[in-house]
Design a protein around this motif. Structure first.
Motif, PDB file in Angstrom:
ATOM      1  N   LEU A   1      23.127  25.326   1.215  1.00  0.00           N
ATOM      2  CA  LEU A   1      22.514  25.595  -0.102  1.00  0.00           C
ATOM      3  C   LEU A   1      23.575  25.494  -1.202  1.00  0.00           C
TER       4      LEU A   1
ATOM      5  N   LYS B   1      22.167  20.737  -4.574  1.00  0.00           N
ATOM      6  CA  LYS B   1      21.540  21.142  -5.844  1.00  0.00           C
ATOM      7  C   LYS B   1      20.009  21.134  -5.776  1.00  0.00           C
ATOM      8  N   LYS B   2      19.466  20.544  -4.752  1.00  0.00           N
ATOM      9  CA  LYS B   2      18.015  20.353  -4.682  1.00  0.00           C
ATOM     10  C   LYS B   2      17.305  21.605  -4.123  1.00  0.00           C
ATOM     11  N   PRO B   3      15.961  21.685  -4.316  1.00  0.00           N
ATOM     12  CA  PRO B   3      15.212  22.794  -3.709  1.00  0.00           C
ATOM     13  C   PRO B   3      15.515  22.890  -2.214  1.00  0.00           C
ATOM     14  N   PHE B   4      15.594  24.118  -1.713  1.00  0.00           N
ATOM     15  CA  PHE B   4      16.049  24.324  -0.337  1.00  0.00           C
ATOM     16  C   PHE B   4      15.083  25.251   0.396  1.00  0.00           C
TER      17      PHE B   4
ATOM     18  N   ARG C   1      11.573  29.524   0.407  1.00  0.00           N
ATOM     19  CA  ARG C   1      12.427  28.731  -0.475  1.00  0.00           C
ATOM     20  C   ARG C   1      13.569  29.641  -0.940  1.00  0.00           C
TER      21      ARG C   1
ATOM     22  N   ASP D   1      16.349  28.882  -3.074  1.00  0.00           N
ATOM     23  CA  ASP D   1      17.214  28.420  -4.167  1.00  0.00           C
ATOM     24  C   ASP D   1      17.804  29.552  -5.009  1.00  0.00           C
ATOM     25  N   ASP D   2      17.069  30.662  -5.140  1.00  0.00           N
ATOM     26  CA  ASP D   2      17.542  31.763  -5.988  1.00  0.00           C
ATOM     27  C   ASP D   2      18.911  32.276  -5.561  1.00  0.00           C
TER      28      ASP D   2
ATOM     29  N   ARG E   1      21.426  30.630  -4.865  1.00  0.00           N
ATOM     30  CA  ARG E   1      22.512  29.894  -5.536  1.00  0.00           C
ATOM     31  C   ARG E   1      22.990  30.657  -6.762  1.00  0.00           C
TER      32      ARG E   1
END
Ligand code: SF4
Length: 306
Positions: free
Chosen positions: A172, A176-179, A191, A193-194, A196
């Motif tokens: 992650l 940079k993309k949605p994970f 998901r 991403d938060d 990051r």
């Protein structure tokens, strides 16, 4: 043959069974009781001391070539996870046409089946190449996110298939993309991403907390896959050039209580497992910086002098 067996924590319960089997075949067998964190952490000192003919390391794929007087065998541990959960993941992934899929060595044998599933549901699936520590395409380690990072420019989203957050967090932070995380045993799809933003804030906090530091302790682990004295020496020179003090602190496994007893240091700099700086940064009185974070600290110090 004299054999030393080494298991990661989750597989230590099988140690006796393996040892008995090898003994019945006529071997002299020892079991390493030390903690084991990965194939970066082979029980080399124990194997040398025991003068074994072979070290058998369970659970992980080969990390890098290690030349010793004894042979080293890696026995990977593969787990068949139920792939039914993939059906449910389609709803989460409906906006994304091009996806990368990554996993740990435990599920690497299922990666092609997972790929086929998504392709049958009109996804373009990419399996990236590791940076060099992970052995297989699509495999990630906590310190090797190459299988995701190498296709980050191409894909719309990344999908990790496997247990826990330790491995996908490394990937992650390198992308940079949605994970998305698909945990087959917990039946969880999420998901992430938060995270990051959280890690970015923590990193910023450590940098700011280290700007006034004068005494730096540089962590060097002697583990086969973590030892990086060259980097430590470079960082030491950089710190000293900025007018601060730096000492190199050496351990096999860093015990954070012992580290904390070295009260004179204002900040630590990590050259061992890179995840120490991201996961263990709250376990000591002083911040634990990565090499990049240290360089940022030194830059700020320099700017403040002008
Ligand atoms: S993440 Fe750390 S413990 Fe895991 S393989 Fe890499 S260096 Fe070893």
């Amino acid at each position: 043959m004299r054999i030393l067996l080494q298991f990661p924590e989750g597989l230590k319960k099988n140690a006796l069974e393996y040892a008995r089997k090898l003994e019945e075949e006529g071997n002299e067998v020892f079991i390493s009781a030390s903690p084991s964190f990965g194939a970066c952490d082979l029980a080399i000192s124990e194997a040398r001391k025991l003068k074994v003919d072979k070290l058998i390391h369970f659970g992980h794929a080969e990390f890098h070539k290690v030349e010793e007087n004894f042979s080293i065998e890696y026995i990977e541990y593969h787990i068949d996870a139920d792939l039914k959960i993939l059906e449910r993941s389609l709803e989460y992934l409906k906006e994304y046409k091009k996806i990368s899929i990554v996993t740990t060595v435990q599920h690497i044998h299922q990666l092609q089946e997972i790929k086929k599933f998504f392709e049958a549901h009109e996804k373009e699936v990419y399996i990236g190449k590791p940076f060099g520590f992970a052995k297989y395409e699509g495999q990630i380690l906590g310190c090797d996110a190459g299988s995701a990072a190498s296709v980050d420019n191409i894909v719309d989203a990344h999908v990790y298939f496997g247990g826990g957050l330790f491995h996908p967090t490394g990937a992650l932070l390198a992308t940079k993309k949605p994970f998305f995380v698909i945990e087959p045993f917990a039946g969880r799809i999420e998901r992430i991403d938060d995270l990051r933003i959280n890690y970015e804030k923590r990193s910023r906090g450590k940098i700011l907390a280290s700007v006034d530091a004068k005494k730096f302790g540089i962590l060097v682990s002697i583990k086969n896959g973590q030892y990086n004295i060259n980097l430590a020496n470079i960082l030491k020179r950089n710190i000293e050039a900025s007018g601060c003090i730096a000492e190199i602190l050496v351990a096999d496994t860093f015990d954070f209580t012992s580290l904390d007893n070295l009260m004179s240091f204002d900040a630590y700099v990590n050259t061992a497992c890179p995840r120490i700086a991201t996961e263990d940064d709250k376990r000591t009185h002083a911040p634990i910086l990565s090499a990049n974070e240290l360089m940022e600290v030194l830059k700020i110090k320099k700017d403040l002098k002008h």
